[in-house]
Motif scaffolding. Structure first.
Motif, mmCIF file in Angstrom:
data_model
loop_
_atom_site.group_PDB
_atom_site.id
_atom_site.type_symbol
_atom_site.label_atom_id
_atom_site.label_comp_id
_atom_site.label_asym_id
_atom_site.label_seq_id
_atom_site.Cartn_x
_atom_site.Cartn_y
_atom_site.Cartn_z
ATOM 1 N N ALA A 140 2.475 -0.774 11.771
ATOM 2 C CA ALA A 140 1.598 0.171 12.488
ATOM 3 C C ALA A 140 1.007 1.197 11.510
ATOM 4 C CB ALA A 140 2.390 0.880 13.587
ATOM 5 N N ASP A 141 1.790 1.601 10.500
ATOM 6 C CA ASP A 141 1.264 2.557 9.503
ATOM 7 C C ASP A 141 0.151 1.913 8.679
ATOM 8 O OD1 ASP A 141 3.236 4.413 10.264
ATOM 9 O OD2 ASP A 141 4.699 3.431 8.957
ATOM 10 N N LEU A 142 0.364 0.634 8.363
ATOM 11 C CA LEU A 142 -0.662 -0.091 7.596
ATOM 12 C C LEU A 142 -1.944 -0.185 8.419
ATOM 13 C CD1 LEU A 142 -1.433 -2.048 5.182
ATOM 14 C CD2 LEU A 142 -0.673 -3.891 6.672
ATOM 15 N N ASP A 143 -1.769 -0.537 9.687
ATOM 16 C CA ASP A 143 -2.927 -0.699 10.581
ATOM 17 C C ASP A 143 -3.719 0.610 10.648
ATOM 18 O OD1 ASP A 143 -4.563 -2.061 12.317
ATOM 19 O OD2 ASP A 143 -3.333 -1.681 14.092
ATOM 20 N N GLU A 144 -2.979 1.699 10.754
ATOM 21 C CA GLU A 144 -3.632 3.012 10.827
ATOM 22 C C GLU A 144 -4.379 3.309 9.516
ATOM 23 O OE1 GLU A 144 -0.855 5.917 12.560
ATOM 24 O OE2 GLU A 144 -1.942 7.357 11.277
ATOM 25 N N ALA A 145 -3.721 2.968 8.407
ATOM 26 C CA ALA A 145 -4.348 3.235 7.098
ATOM 27 C C ALA A 145 -5.584 2.364 6.884
ATOM 28 C CB ALA A 145 -3.330 2.983 5.992
ATOM 29 N N CYS A 146 -5.659 1.251 7.626
ATOM 30 C CA CYS A 146 -6.790 0.330 7.440
ATOM 31 C C CYS A 146 -7.968 0.659 8.362
ATOM 32 C CB CYS A 146 -6.346 -1.109 7.674
ATOM 33 S SG CYS A 146 -5.359 -1.749 6.326
ATOM 34 N N GLU A 147 -7.842 1.745 9.101
ATOM 35 C CA GLU A 147 -8.940 2.117 9.998
ATOM 36 C C GLU A 147 -10.207 2.325 9.178
ATOM 37 O OE1 GLU A 147 -7.392 4.805 13.259
ATOM 38 O OE2 GLU A 147 -9.463 5.497 12.905
ATOM 39 N N GLY A 148 -11.263 1.740 9.606
ATOM 40 C CA GLY A 148 -12.526 1.987 8.902
ATOM 41 C C GLY A 148 -12.827 0.996 7.784
ATOM 42 N N ILE A 149 -11.863 0.129 7.407
ATOM 43 C CA ILE A 149 -12.171 -0.852 6.347
ATOM 44 C C ILE A 149 -13.005 -1.986 6.949
ATOM 45 C CG2 ILE A 149 -10.030 -0.346 5.077
ATOM 46 C CD1 ILE A 149 -9.104 -3.234 6.061
ATOM 47 N N ASP A 150 -13.647 -2.738 6.091
ATOM 48 C CA ASP A 150 -14.422 -3.884 6.556
ATOM 49 C C ASP A 150 -13.454 -4.998 6.973
ATOM 50 O OD1 ASP A 150 -16.062 -5.999 6.975
ATOM 51 O OD2 ASP A 150 -16.845 -6.121 4.920
ATOM 52 N N LYS A 151 -13.518 -5.366 8.240
ATOM 53 C CA LYS A 151 -12.540 -6.341 8.743
ATOM 54 C C LYS A 151 -13.200 -7.668 9.116
ATOM 55 C CE LYS A 151 -9.530 -2.683 10.357
ATOM 56 N NZ LYS A 151 -9.270 -1.742 11.420
ATOM 57 N N THR A 152 -14.319 -7.970 8.492
ATOM 58 C CA THR A 152 -15.046 -9.175 8.916
ATOM 59 C C THR A 152 -14.599 -10.445 8.188
ATOM 60 O OG1 THR A 152 -16.750 -8.551 7.344
ATOM 61 C CG2 THR A 152 -17.142 -7.956 9.647
ATOM 62 N N ALA A 153 -13.707 -10.330 7.200
ATOM 63 C CA ALA A 153 -13.286 -11.514 6.432
ATOM 64 C C ALA A 153 -12.648 -12.569 7.336
ATOM 65 C CB ALA A 153 -12.296 -11.088 5.354
ATOM 66 N N HIS A 154 -12.858 -13.810 6.969
ATOM 67 C CA HIS A 154 -12.290 -14.921 7.745
ATOM 68 C C HIS A 154 -11.108 -15.576 7.029
ATOM 69 C CE1 HIS A 154 -15.542 -14.884 10.699
ATOM 70 N NE2 HIS A 154 -16.239 -14.389 9.687
ATOM 71 N N ILE A 155 -10.802 -15.043 5.863
ATOM 72 C CA ILE A 155 -9.637 -15.538 5.119
ATOM 73 C C ILE A 155 -8.782 -14.329 4.766
ATOM 74 C CG2 ILE A 155 -8.840 -16.754 3.040
ATOM 75 C CD1 ILE A 155 -11.636 -17.961 2.813
ATOM 76 N N GLY A 156 -7.493 -14.450 4.970
ATOM 77 C CA GLY A 156 -6.646 -13.314 4.611
ATOM 78 C C GLY A 156 -5.183 -13.661 4.744
ATOM 79 N N MET A 157 -4.370 -12.743 4.280
ATOM 80 C CA MET A 157 -2.917 -12.942 4.399
ATOM 81 C C MET A 157 -2.210 -11.588 4.462
ATOM 82 S SD MET A 157 -2.267 -14.381 0.593
ATOM 83 C CE MET A 157 -2.223 -13.312 -0.834
ATOM 84 N N GLY A 158 -1.031 -11.584 5.045
ATOM 85 C CA GLY A 158 -0.312 -10.326 5.221
ATOM 86 C C GLY A 158 1.178 -10.511 4.984
ATOM 87 N N HIS A 159 1.858 -9.383 4.773
ATOM 88 C CA HIS A 159 3.272 -9.438 4.394
ATOM 89 C C HIS A 159 3.997 -8.230 4.955
ATOM 90 C CE1 HIS A 159 6.725 -8.995 1.579
ATOM 91 N NE2 HIS A 159 6.606 -10.291 1.390
ATOM 92 N N THR A 160 5.176 -8.420 5.453
ATOM 93 C CA THR A 160 6.040 -7.294 5.818
ATOM 94 C C THR A 160 7.332 -7.469 5.035
ATOM 95 O OG1 THR A 160 7.118 -6.076 7.584
ATOM 96 C CG2 THR A 160 6.737 -8.403 8.019
ATOM 97 N N ARG A 161 7.796 -6.386 4.396
ATOM 98 C CA ARG A 161 8.779 -6.550 3.317
ATOM 99 C C ARG A 161 10.169 -6.010 3.671
ATOM 100 N NH1 ARG A 161 9.506 -3.275 -1.943
ATOM 101 N NH2 ARG A 161 10.523 -4.779 -3.323
ATOM 102 N N TRP A 162 11.163 -6.685 3.180
ATOM 103 C CA TRP A 162 12.532 -6.165 3.109
ATOM 104 C C TRP A 162 12.854 -6.170 1.624
ATOM 105 C CZ3 TRP A 162 17.421 -7.532 1.377
ATOM 106 C CH2 TRP A 162 18.486 -6.800 1.908
ATOM 107 N N ALA A 163 12.963 -4.972 1.045
ATOM 108 C CA ALA A 163 12.968 -4.850 -0.409
ATOM 109 C C ALA A 163 14.173 -5.520 -1.064
ATOM 110 C CB ALA A 163 12.953 -3.375 -0.785
ATOM 111 N N THR A 164 13.912 -6.292 -2.107
ATOM 112 C CA THR A 164 14.994 -6.775 -2.973
ATOM 113 C C THR A 164 14.779 -6.168 -4.356
ATOM 114 O OG1 THR A 164 13.789 -8.788 -3.514
ATOM 115 C CG2 THR A 164 15.409 -8.940 -1.756
ATOM 116 N N HIS A 165 13.687 -6.552 -5.031
ATOM 117 C CA HIS A 165 13.421 -6.037 -6.379
ATOM 118 C C HIS A 165 12.400 -4.917 -6.284
ATOM 119 C CE1 HIS A 165 15.316 -9.818 -7.162
ATOM 120 N NE2 HIS A 165 15.383 -9.556 -8.450
ATOM 121 N N GLY A 166 12.848 -3.709 -6.542
ATOM 122 C CA GLY A 166 11.916 -2.575 -6.499
ATOM 123 C C GLY A 166 11.998 -1.867 -5.169
ATOM 124 N N GLU A 167 11.995 -0.512 -5.236
ATOM 125 C CA GLU A 167 12.168 0.251 -4.000
ATOM 126 C C GLU A 167 10.961 0.071 -3.068
ATOM 127 O OE1 GLU A 167 11.161 4.654 -4.249
ATOM 128 O OE2 GLU A 167 11.961 4.268 -6.255
#
Ligand code: G6P
Length: 610
Positions: A51-78
Motif C-alpha cells: 500500500a505504501d508503494l502504491d501511494e508512492a506511485c501516485e501520478g506515475i505513468d501507468k500505461t505500460a503493458h509489461i511489468g513485474m513486482g516484488h514484495t520482500r522478506w529480507a534475507t541479504h540486506g536490511e
C-alpha cells in the motif's frame, strides 16, 4: 519468502501487479517494488507495505503493458528502499525480481567488481542481474542465452523474472527451489509465486519445475531446462475460488479463517469416508501393503505443521500401533538420521514450499524412504516432490498465523491413521464406524465452539497486558498447548510457552505468580484428574487459570478463574475443538494490542529460505 508477479499482454500492467502483490504479501512485507517497461524501464521501490508503494506511485505513468513486482522478506540486506526489488543491471537496461537466495553471490560479486561493476544494494539478487548483463555484453549471446548461462553458474534457490529494455517483447522466468507459476491467458501471460494473482484473469496455469526457464515472446511461450532441453509444459486448470482470497466482511483474514473451520474440516474429509466403513484416500491406499508392515513413521514439518505432526504421533500410535517420530524438518536434515527404505516419512506443510521441509524430503528420499505429503496449496513443490500424498482442501489461508490449515492437517492425519489402523487390524469395523460417525459431527461441534467468541473477547480484554502466558496440556492436549502458545507469540508478541502439564513442576512452575495467566487444556477424558491436580498446583501459587473444559464440567469450573467450554468428543479428535478457543484468544489479544494480525512483524507465511 518474497512474492513475485509479472505481466505481459494488452492490459495495463500496473493494477495487475499491485493487486497481485497484495495477494502475495503473506510471503513477506518488508518492502515492495515494481518495474514497468514501456520504451523506458522505470523502477519504483519502497520499504514498507505494498500500500505504501502504491501511494508512492501516485501520478506515475501507468500505461505500460509489461511489468513485474516484488514484495520482500529480507534475507541479504536490511529492508530499506535500496535493497527492495526489482534490481537493475549495471547499465540499468535490465531488471530482475527474485525469491530465494543466491548462495555463491559473494564470489560472483567479487569477480564482477574486478570487472568494474558497481552495486547499489547489499542483496544477492543484484549480483545475478549484473552477471546476466555481463555475459550478454561480453559474449554476444542472446538475452535468453545469457540468462541460461548465468543460472548455470548460480548456487542456491531462486524464482526469478527478468525484463530488458532492448528486448521489450520478452518476459523470462526461471525456478529452482522457489515456486513460479505461469498463467496462460488469451494473448497475455502472467508469472507469479502462486496462482492467487493470476486466477481472476485466467484459470490456465503451468507450474514450472525446478531447473526450468519460461520464455515469453510475441510468438508465445516456450519452456526449456537450464541445459537448453525443450519441455512440453502441462497446463493445469485452477480450482481456486476468488471469494477465498477476500476478507468476506471479516476484519481480518485470520478471523475469517478461524470461522471457516466448520467448512474447512468438512472439506478435508468430504468424499473420503464411504458408508462409515471405509476411508478412501488414493495416496494412502496405494501404500496399504507397505504400511501394514512398516516399523515406524517419521513425521517432518515446521511451525504449526510440526504441531500437527505431534498430534499425528498420538493418532498413529493410538489407532495403528505404529511407532512415530516427529522431527523439526530443519533438525532432521542437519543430523545424520538413521533412515532407510523401510521407513515411511510424512511431510506436513500448509504452503508446500517450506525450504527445510523440502530439504528433509530430499534427504529421506536419498536414503530410500517412501515419502507422503500432507499439503494445502495445490501444485506446490512438496506435493510434487513426494511419492504420494493428500491435500487438506482447507482453501487458501492468507493470515500468516496458521489456523484452518492446522485443523485440516489434523483431520487428514485422523483419516490416515484410522485407515492404516483398520487395515492392519488394530481397529475393528465397529470401532471404525463409531469413530467416523463422531468425526462427521466435528464441523457442528466446531460451530458450537465458535459461539464462545464474545466471551473469549472479554477474557482477552482482561489479559491483553500480560507479559507472559503458560499453556499446559497432556497427551493430545500437549500439541494443542504448543499451538496455543505459538499463536499468541506470533501475533500479539507476548511471550508464551506450551508445556506438558506434568513437566510444569520441573521448571516453569517457578515462573508462576499472581501475574501469570495459565491456559490449561482440561477436558474430561484421559488424564482429567491429573490435569485437575496441575491446576491446583498453579492456583496454590496464585496463578490465574483459563481452562478449556468439556461442556457440563463442574470440577475445574470450581477451581479455575475462567473456563471456556467445548463439546465432548473422542480424545483423539480433541485438537480439532480445543485449538479453536486458543486461536480466538490470541486473535482478540493481538487486535486489542494494536498488532497487525494478518501480517505480524518479522514473519512470513511461506518460508522458502533455510
Ligand atoms: C511459517 C509460518 C507458520 C507455518 C510454518 C510452516 O513459519 O509463519 O505459520 O506453520 O512456516 O509452514 P508450512 O507452509 O510448511 O506449513
Amino acid at each position: 519468502m518474497c512474492g513475485i508477479v509479472a505481466y505481459i499482454g494488452p492490459r495495463e500492467a500496473y493494477p495487475i501487479l499491485i493487486k497481485g502483490l497484495k495477494r502475495l504479501e503473506y510471503r513477506g512485507y518488508d518492502s515492495a517494488g515494481i518495474a514497468l517497461l514501456d520504451g523506458t524501464l522505470e523502477v519504483y521501490k519502497k520499504a514498507g507495505k505494498v500500500a505504501d508503494l502504491d501511494e508512492a506511485c501516485e501520478g506515475i505513468d501507468k500505461t505500460a503493458h509489461i511489468g513485474m513486482g516484488h514484495t520482500r522478506w529480507a534475507t541479504h540486506g536490511e529492508p530499506n528502499d535500496r535493497n527492495a526489488h526489482p534490481h537493475e543491471s549495471q547499465s540499468g537496461e535490465m531488471a530482475i525480481i527474485h525469491n530465494g537466495i543466491i548462495e555463491n553471490y559473494a564470489s560472483l560479486k567479487e569477480a564482477l567488481i574486478k570487472k568494474g561493476h558497481t552495486f547499489k544494494s547489499d542483496t544477492d539478487t543484484e549480483v545475478l542481474i549484473h552477471l546476466i548483463e555481463d555475459i550478454r555484453d561480453n559474449t554476444g549471446v542472446s538475452f535468453e542465452e545469457s540468462v541460461r548461462m548465468a543460472l548455470s553458474q548460480v548456487v542456491g534457490a531462486y524464482a526469478i523474472v527478468i525484463i530488458s529494455k532492448t528486448n521489450p517483447e520478452y518476459l523470462i522466468g526461471a525456478r529452482k527451489g522457489s515456486p513460479l507459476v505461469v498463467g496462460v491467458g488469451e494473448g497475455e501471460y502472467f508469472m507469479a509465486s502462486d496462482a492467487t494473482p493470476i486466477v481472476e484473469y485466467t484459470r490456465n496455469v503451468i507450474y514450472l519445475n525446478d531447473g526450468e526457464i519460461a520464455v515469453i515472446t510475441v510468438d508465445g511461450l516456450t519452456v526449456k531446462t537450464i541445459d537448453n532441453v525443450a519441455k512440453t509444459p502441462y497446463i493445469h486448470e485452477l480450482e481456486i475460488n476468488l471469494e477465498n482470497l477476500e476478507k468476506g466482511g471479516y476484519e481480518h483474514f485470520m478471523l475469517k479463517e478461524i470461522f471457516e473451520q466448520p467448512k474447512s474440516i468438512l472439506d478435508s474429509f468430504r468424499g473420503r469416508i464411504h458408508n462409515n466403513s471405509e476411508i478412501v484416500m488414493a495416496g494412502i491406499n496405494q501404500y496399504e501393503n507397505k504400511l501394514k508392515n512398516i516399523n515406524r513413521i517419521i513425521i517432518v514439518g515446521c511451525g504449526t505443521s510440526w504441531h500437527a505432526g505431534l498430534v499425528g504421533e498420538y493418532l498413529f500410535e493410538e489407532f495403528a500401533r505404529i511407532p512415530v517420530e516427529v522431527e523439526y524438518a530443519s533438525e532432521f536434515r542437519y543430523r545424520n538420521p538413521v533412515i532407510n527404505e523401510d521407513d515411511f516419512v510424512i511431510a506436513i506443510s500448509q504452503s508446500g514450499e517450506t525450504a527445510d521441509t523440502l530439504a528433509a524430503i530430499d534427504l529421506a528420499k536419498e536414503k530410500g524412504a517412501t515419502i507422503f505429503g500432507i499439503c494445502n496449496v495445490v501444485g506446490s513443490s512438496i506435493p510434487r516432490a513426494t511419492d504420494a500424498g493428500a491435500y487438506t482442501h482447507a482453501g487458501p489461508e492468507i493470515g500468516v498465523a496458521s489456523t484452518k490449515a492446522f485443523t485440516a492437517q489434523v483431520t487428514a492425519l485422523i483419516l490416515m491413521s484410522l485407515s492404516v489402523g483398520h487395515k492392519n487390524g488394530h481397529i475393528s469395523d465397529t470401532r471404525l464406524r463409531e469413530l467416523l460417525i463422531e468425526l462427521e459431527t466435528i464441523p457442528d461441534k466446531v460451530e458450537k465452539t465458535l459461539k464462545s467468541d464474545k466471551y473469549i473477547e472479554e477474557l482477552a480484554a482482561i489479559y491483553k497486558d500480560a507479559r507472559n502466558f503458560l499453556y499446559l496440556g497432556r497427551g493430545v492436549g500437549f500439541p494443542v498447548a504448543l499451538e496455543g502458545a505459538l499463536k499468541l507469540k506470533e501475533i500479539s508478541y507476548i511471550h508464551a510457552e506450551g508445556y506438558p502439564a506434568a513437566e510444569m513442576k520441573h521448571g516453569p512452575i517457578a515462573l508462576i505468580d499472581e501475574e501469570m495467566p495459565v491456559v490449561v487444556i482440561a477436558t474430561q477424558r484421559n488424564h482429567y484428574e491429573k490435569v485437575v491436580s496441575n491446576i491446583q498446583e498453579v492456583k496454590a501459587r496464585k496463578g490465574k487459570i483459563i481452562a478449556i473444559v468439556t461442556e457440563g464440567d463442574t470440577v475445574v469450573k470450581g477451581i479455575a478463574d475462567y473456563v471456556i467450554e467445548i463439546p465432548d468428543t473422542e480424545e483423539a479428535f480433541l485438537p480439532l475443538l480445543a485449538t479453536i478457543p486458543l486461536q480466538l484468544l490470541s486473535y482478540h489479544i493481538a487486535v486489542m494490542r494494536g498488532c497487525n494480525v494478518d501480517q505480524p512483524r518479522n514473519l512470513a507465511k511461506s518460508v522458502t529460505v533455510e
